[in-house]
Design an enzyme around this catalytic site. Structure first.
Site, short mmCIF file in Angstrom:
data_model
loop_
_atom_site.label_atom_id
_atom_site.label_comp_id
_atom_site.label_asym_id
_atom_site.label_seq_id
_atom_site.Cartn_x
_atom_site.Cartn_y
_atom_site.Cartn_z
N GLY A 23 10.95 -0.58 17.95
CA GLY A 23 9.76 -0.04 17.27
C GLY A 23 9.91 -0.09 15.76
O GLY A 23 9.40 0.76 15.02
N GLY B 219 7.01 0.10 12.92
CA GLY B 219 6.14 1.26 12.81
C GLY B 219 6.36 2.03 11.51
O GLY B 219 7.07 1.57 10.60
N GLN B 220 5.75 3.22 11.46
CA GLN B 220 5.79 4.01 10.22
C GLN B 220 7.23 4.35 9.81
O GLN B 220 7.60 4.19 8.65
CB GLN B 220 4.99 5.32 10.42
CG GLN B 220 4.81 6.10 9.14
CD GLN B 220 4.29 7.52 9.36
OE1 GLN B 220 4.12 7.96 10.49
NE2 GLN B 220 4.04 8.22 8.27
N ASP C 221 10.57 -5.28 17.76
CA ASP C 221 9.27 -4.63 18.03
C ASP C 221 8.52 -5.55 18.98
O ASP C 221 8.98 -6.66 19.28
CB ASP C 221 8.49 -4.43 16.70
CG ASP C 221 7.47 -3.28 16.80
OD1 ASP C 221 6.52 -3.41 17.58
OD2 ASP C 221 7.65 -2.27 16.10
N ARG D 184 5.52 -6.43 18.01
CA ARG D 184 4.69 -7.18 17.06
C ARG D 184 5.58 -7.70 15.93
O ARG D 184 6.65 -7.13 15.68
CB ARG D 184 3.55 -6.32 16.51
CG ARG D 184 4.03 -5.03 15.89
CD ARG D 184 2.86 -4.16 15.45
NE ARG D 184 3.28 -2.81 15.15
CZ ARG D 184 2.89 -2.11 14.11
NH1 ARG D 184 2.03 -2.62 13.25
NH2 ARG D 184 3.31 -0.88 13.92
N TYR E 67 1.83 12.90 25.38
CA TYR E 67 2.90 12.58 24.41
C TYR E 67 3.96 13.69 24.43
O TYR E 67 5.17 13.42 24.53
CB TYR E 67 2.27 12.44 23.03
CG TYR E 67 3.22 12.23 21.87
CD1 TYR E 67 4.05 11.11 21.80
CD2 TYR E 67 3.27 13.16 20.82
CE1 TYR E 67 4.90 10.92 20.71
CE2 TYR E 67 4.10 12.97 19.73
CZ TYR E 67 4.92 11.85 19.67
OH TYR E 67 5.75 11.66 18.59
N LYS F 279 7.91 13.60 25.60
CA LYS F 279 9.01 13.97 24.70
C LYS F 279 9.90 15.05 25.34
O LYS F 279 11.12 15.04 25.14
CB LYS F 279 8.46 14.44 23.35
CG LYS F 279 7.87 13.31 22.50
CD LYS F 279 8.94 12.33 22.03
CE LYS F 279 8.40 11.27 21.10
NZ LYS F 279 9.40 10.24 20.76
N ILE G 285 5.24 13.07 9.83
CA ILE G 285 5.94 12.39 8.75
C ILE G 285 4.91 11.78 7.78
O ILE G 285 3.98 11.09 8.20
CB ILE G 285 6.86 11.27 9.29
CG1 ILE G 285 7.81 11.81 10.38
CG2 ILE G 285 7.65 10.62 8.16
CD1 ILE G 285 8.80 12.84 9.92
#
Ligand code: NAD
Ligand code: AKB
Length: 332
Positions: free
Chosen positions: A12, A15-16, A38, A40, A145, A149, A175
């Site tokens: 990942g 991502g951010q 990732d 992408r 979600y 978690k 974040i």
């Protein structure tokens, strides 16, 4: 002795968080020693700055090939579907967040890898205390979600106790960052508002103005991940579920702080479906265990984070408009 990392894979990575974690890991441990992955392709600053591979975290064989080929010893597993997107695609959220993590845990067990995996304040729910949430508390989230978690924290602790390998994680708050856009969460407003303030001087917030949530600036988030991974294992009593805190504020308080720098900034409020998610989360977090077990201390509060975000984004937008002007044909 601090724990060492040799060759790292980040899932990942586009991502951010990955967009800023990968460059910092490469700076500390060597460009060629950090494999970004990732589903992408990479954009700046990851493109061309070190090894990159396309892989889906639910593809165990594909991950195994990369781990073997690159002689990986540590995983930063960031690939996930976040809260708001998870409500639109609950089956996908379970597949990526739980099945993906389970495959990573199995690979870590087989190959003797160390693992960093971020949990979230989304594990808390309406029955959790709203203020100063203790480390040990009620975990009954109402989003898919959050459920993934909680399952992830339990799985990580199970693998640690059952198989004795080193898995660590923390419960990130929302974040805030200036590089990559956030990936479909409930705290995304706290990033969008800065871009809108700098570009248009106006923003319509999807949460109610008095919705206080725990937040953290990206430099603190990156430092927390690395400091936790470098902490001596013998000092840790917790493993995959550390509460961490930095600041808490409402959209109205954030808008007021932005207005101290951009007095003409206007913020409207039109709450949508994400309000119910935010209402189920706590306002403030007690992170005593992280402070005591691995020395966690945040460096940014609301005031210093807002000043840094506005400086970074103003410079970025000034650079991109200068570049656009430079590209305009003469006389146009
Ligand atoms: P993000 O949505 O910005 O990035 C996630 C990345 O995972 C994306 O680049 C996406 O392409 C990739 N991805 C999705 N499905 C994949 C798959 N099947 N295989 C491989 N890659 C896949 O998320 P982020 O904000 O960078 O979050 C990283 C981690 O931190 C996640 O576990 C998230 O739950 C956790 N976290 C983030 C925040 C936050 O505010 N950003 C807060 C708490 C916890
Ligand atoms: C989200 O809003 O889903 C994330 C998180 C707090 O986990 N930012």
């Amino acid at each position: 002795m601090p724990e060492k990392m040799g060759r790292i894979i980040v899932t990942g990575a586009c991502g951010q968080i990955g967009t800023e974690l990968v460059p910092e890991l490469r700076r500390r441990y060597g460009q060629e020693n950090v494999l970004a992955t990732d589903i992408r392709g990479p954009t700046e600053p990851l493109a061309g700055s070190g090894p990159f591979a396309l892989v889906d975290v639910t593809d165990r064989a594909g991950l195994a090939r990369l781990i073997e080929r690159h002689k990986i010893d540590t995983v930063y597993h960031l690939a996930a579907i976040l809260s708001a997107r998870g409500e639109r695609e609950p089956e996908r959220a379970w597949e990526v967040n739980v099945e993906g993590l389970r495959k990573i845990l199995e690979l870590a067990r087989e190959h003797g890898l160390r693992l960093f995996w971020p949990s979230s304040i989304a594990i808390f729910g309406p029955a959790t205390p709203k203020e100063n949430v203790p480390q040990e508390t009620v975990l009954c989230p109402t989003t898919i979600y959050g459920i993934t978690k909680v399952a992830g924290e339990l799985l990580c602790d199970y693998y640690f106790h059952r198989f004795g390998f080193d898995v660590r994680g923390l419960r990130y708050p929302g974040i805030i960052s200036s590089e990559a856009p956030p990936g479909g969460g409930t705290t995304d407003y706290a990033v969008e508002i800065f871009h809108a303030a700098v570009r248009e001087g106006r923003y319509t917030c999807f949460l109610r103005e008095d919705t206080v949530l725990p937040m953290m600036f990206m430099p603190d988030a990156i430092r927390a991940a690395i400091e936790l991974m470098e902490a001596p294992l013998a000092r840790l009593k917790h493993h995959a579920n550390f509460n961490v805190a930095a600041m808490s504020f409402s959209p109205a308080e954030l808008a007021a702080e932005i207005r101290r720098h951009i007095p003409e900034f206007v913020c409207d409020f039109e709450p949508d479906a994400r309000q119910a998610i935010a209402d189920s989360w706590p306002r403030t977090i007690d992170d005593t265990a992280a402070r005591e077990e691995w020395g966690w201390r945040p460096r940014y509060d609301l005031k210093s984070m807002v000043a840094a975000m506005l400086t970074r984004l103003s410079e970025r937008y000034a650079r991109s408009s200068a570049a656009q002007e430079h590209q305009q044909p003469r006389g146009s």
